[in-house]
Write an enzyme that holds these catalytic residues in place. Structure first.
Site, PDB file in Angstrom:
ATOM      1  N   ARG B  44       0.845  -1.195   0.000  1.00 47.35           N
ATOM      2  CA  ARG B  44       0.000   0.000   0.000  1.00 47.35           C
ATOM      3  C   ARG B  44       0.880   1.246   0.000  1.00 47.35           C
ATOM      4  NH1 ARG B  44       1.638   2.060   4.078  1.00 47.35           N
ATOM      5  NH2 ARG B  44       0.535   3.969   3.567  1.00 47.35           N
ATOM      6  N   GLY B  45       0.253   2.402  -0.261  1.00 47.84           N
ATOM      7  CA  GLY B  45       0.992   3.656  -0.372  1.00 47.84           C
ATOM      8  C   GLY B  45       1.217   3.915  -1.855  1.00 47.84           C
ATOM      9  N   ALA B  46       0.824   5.111  -2.317  1.00 54.17           N
ATOM     10  CA  ALA B  46       0.826   5.374  -3.757  1.00 54.17           C
ATOM     11  C   ALA B  46       2.162   5.058  -4.435  1.00 54.17           C
ATOM     12  CB  ALA B  46       0.389   6.816  -4.013  1.00 54.17           C
ATOM     13  N   ARG B  87      -6.560  -1.098  -7.970  1.00 57.21           N
ATOM     14  CA  ARG B  87      -7.107  -0.009  -7.152  1.00 57.21           C
ATOM     15  C   ARG B  87      -7.311   1.200  -8.064  1.00 57.21           C
ATOM     16  NH1 ARG B  87      -4.706   0.967  -1.391  1.00 57.21           N
ATOM     17  NH2 ARG B  87      -6.833   1.756  -1.158  1.00 57.21           N
ATOM     18  N   GLN B 194      -3.416   2.591   9.615  1.00 51.09           N
ATOM     19  CA  GLN B 194      -2.052   2.743   9.114  1.00 51.09           C
ATOM     20  C   GLN B 194      -1.212   3.662   9.995  1.00 51.09           C
ATOM     21  OE1 GLN B 194      -4.808   3.197   7.259  1.00 51.09           O
ATOM     22  NE2 GLN B 194      -4.592   2.352   5.204  1.00 51.09           N
ATOM     23  N   ASP B 235      -2.348  10.456  -2.777  1.00 55.41           N
ATOM     24  CA  ASP B 235      -2.515   9.347  -3.712  1.00 55.41           C
ATOM     25  C   ASP B 235      -2.663   9.850  -5.141  1.00 55.41           C
ATOM     26  OD1 ASP B 235      -3.572   8.272  -0.947  1.00 55.41           O
ATOM     27  OD2 ASP B 235      -2.975   6.551  -2.153  1.00 55.41           O
ATOM     28  N   ASN B 247      -6.325  11.870  -1.009  1.00 59.12           N
ATOM     29  CA  ASN B 247      -5.498  11.139  -0.046  1.00 59.12           C
ATOM     30  C   ASN B 247      -6.420  10.352   0.886  1.00 59.12           C
ATOM     31  OD1 ASN B 247      -2.855  10.514   1.001  1.00 59.12           O
ATOM     32  ND2 ASN B 247      -3.315  11.796   2.766  1.00 59.12           N
ATOM     33  N   LYS B 248      -5.827   9.595   1.768  1.00 57.93           N
ATOM     34  CA  LYS B 248      -6.558   8.756   2.734  1.00 57.93           C
ATOM     35  C   LYS B 248      -7.760   9.485   3.326  1.00 57.93           C
ATOM     36  CE  LYS B 248      -5.940   5.443   3.636  1.00 57.93           C
ATOM     37  NZ  LYS B 248      -6.687   4.466   2.818  1.00 57.93           N
TER      38      LYS B 248
END
Lengths: 352, 352
Positions: B44-46, B87, B194, B235, B247-248
């Site tokens: 995970r994480g762009a 995704r 996270q 992201d 973003n998140k």
């Protein structure tokens, strides 16, 4: 449904930590057990805490073998002291204890008379709470339009009060009873998850449509116009400062974001939550056990050695509050003046 | 530390679902396994997702028994299609897949030559990501003053990238390396936690002081001036609209509250996160499995039958963003013009 009952010299309360998995009522005859239940959140919600504390004093009176009035008063004073220390923020706790003690002080008489006064006053506080909450609902329902989606945080339903309606959820339930279509988006409300566990449980019981969101998603929901109004309860409202609302941590965050998106933000609370005595700087924001955040179901989610900041409440500026819904009517800014006027109203006892 | 490595025709990646309890590296030789790892948030994480997708294509090239160039290109196209669907929101995924495919298309040659081109490009993307993140840290550290407490959401550290520094946390780590006293308040970041699991783990490893808070507590922390600056990752950044930051979920909520309390809100992201092609209405906000919210450690926290809304991201207006920290410098509003200027800069390859 009721959260706290007096049954033949015992207090029966609903253990909210076990919900929604288990509907467990605990029966106890010791005020210290009530104090522990408040501390550990088995009993929670400002009005419920007030009723529980009064019931705790009733247990002291009922079980005391005091030989004289003075001895019983000393026991009540000791118990009041213990109960006051259970949680520092919710005002109803102090309000209810003060109310019982004031009543006792103004009632001359024997041990027996003090005993019945305390028990009667505690039961009255519980009964009035039910009536008060229904009136909050009736008053607040005028704000709800057919089709509204209402946001809420934590649990301000019957579980947070003596029973039946609650405060913020009372508004939604009465609107629902009036035939308005209303649904709810509930913030899950970390760390204790009162929204996910309690509000969802309660609304499902009442067949009111509810969706749970992570707390951070509130901005997204507002931005997408998924919520028409936001209504929350309160643990204490500071009148002298103009109406700062102390409520579950996250409330202030929501109120700012609601203002940004021009979503009306309402608070529903009985007058027993209004603190006419303290100033804002007197307010203690309770910091709770870090394990409430660091552990879930006893399993640690945060690496060992990392610290946690776990304030249980926050403070919402009155500038962000559209109106406060009370049992005596809906008040608008300036809240100080309007709250003082409400107090002065001569109200007939409510009959339901 | 690294999150994704190429080792003799295999990809070795860190399974982030197991953190902080377990540091488990998974070895695989199938791009479908990479696709699954991205979908399930093992990766995970762009920036990390971008590198992983490129490595997935490298696996296809390495293992293919294609007899001709065209056949290998078809296989790469199929795999690109599968990887693109893992995704929908993080831009680096599409950026990395496009970069590999564009390189292949512009490189004539045999199967063998295509094979080595794909692998070389994937490895270059991973290596450049490390350099890019260090530059983000060096640029951003100029904003950090001695004694600063920095807020952050989700995880934008080495775990979210190819390794070593990360994006938002790179700024903090470089400032720390420069001898500035800096500490962090990390939002736990429900539902996947996270912040609590990954950011806390990462900063503890680097001996940077970190405290975890429930997401709703951010308003209280800002109001008490406990946080000097807020820095998050991204992201996707939509350039055409002026720089909306995807973003998140929760980021938008924080940005509004930061503005309210006049706390500077920064975004740290590589240029590979800048989407120069899409418009805001093209952006898909991924909605993930309701069980991410409804269950913790496989135990249900929400009553059966109650629904959940679980958007993985939200959208922050550029008006709420003080500056964006990139590997080529810090840009201020108007972000569109400044981002386009950054792209045009002639930059020498970085050497570390």
């Amino acid at each position: 449904m009721r959260t706290i009952l007096w049954e033949d010299g015992k207090v029966v309360y609903l253990n909210q930590r076990k919900l929604p998995k288990q509907l467990e009522y605990v029966c106890c005859d010791d005020y210290q057990r009530i104090a522990k239940a408040i501390k550990t959140l088995e009993i929670r919600g400002a009005p419920a805490i007030g009723v529980a504390a009064a019931m705790g004093l009733a247990l002291v009176a009922y079980n005391s073998r005091a030989k004289g009035r003075e001895e019983l008063l000393r026991r009540l004073e000791q118990a009041s002291c213990v109960l006051r220390k259970t949680r520092p923020t919710a005002y109803n706790l102090f309000w209810a204890i003060d109310r019982v003690n004031t009543k006792v002080a103004s009632t001359p008489g024997t041990v027996e008379e003090v005993r019945s006064t305390v028990i009667a006053e505690a039961l009255a506080i519980g009964k009035e709470d039910l009536q008060t909450n229904k009136m909050i609902g009736i008053n607040g329902a005028s704000l709800i339009e057919d089709g509204d989606v209402v946001g809420t945080i934590c649990n301000a339903g019957w579980l947070a009060t003596s029973g039946e309606y609650g405060t913020a959820l009372s508004v939604i339930k009465i609107a629902h009873e009036q035939g308005k279509r209303v649904s709810v988006i509930a913030l899950e409300t970390r760390p204790i998850l009162q929204g996910a566990r309690l509000t969802a449980f309660e609304l499902k019981q009442d067949k009111i449509d509810v969706r749970v969101i992570p707390d951070g998603a509130i901005g997204y929901c507002f931005s997408k116009r998924m919520i028409d109004k936001f209504i929350c309860g309160a643990d204490r409202i500071i009148v002298s400062s103009g109406g700062h609302v102390i409520n579950k941590v996250g409330t202030n965050t929501v109120s700012i974001v609601a203002k940004h998106y021009k979503i009306p933000f309402y608070v529903a609370a009985p007058l027993s939550t209004f603190d006419f005595n303290s100033s804002l700087k007197d307010v203690i924001i309770e910091e709770r056990d870090p394990r409430e955040v660091a552990e879930i179901f006893g399993r640690r989610i945060i690496p060992e050695g990392v610290s946690v900041f776990n304030p249980a409440f926050d403070i919402t500026s009155p500038r962000l509050v559209e109106a406060i819904i009370t049992e005596r009517g809906i008040i608008h800014p300036p809240f100080k003046k309007e709250a003082e006027n409400l107090l002065k109203l001569k109200i007939r006892p409510l009959n339901f």
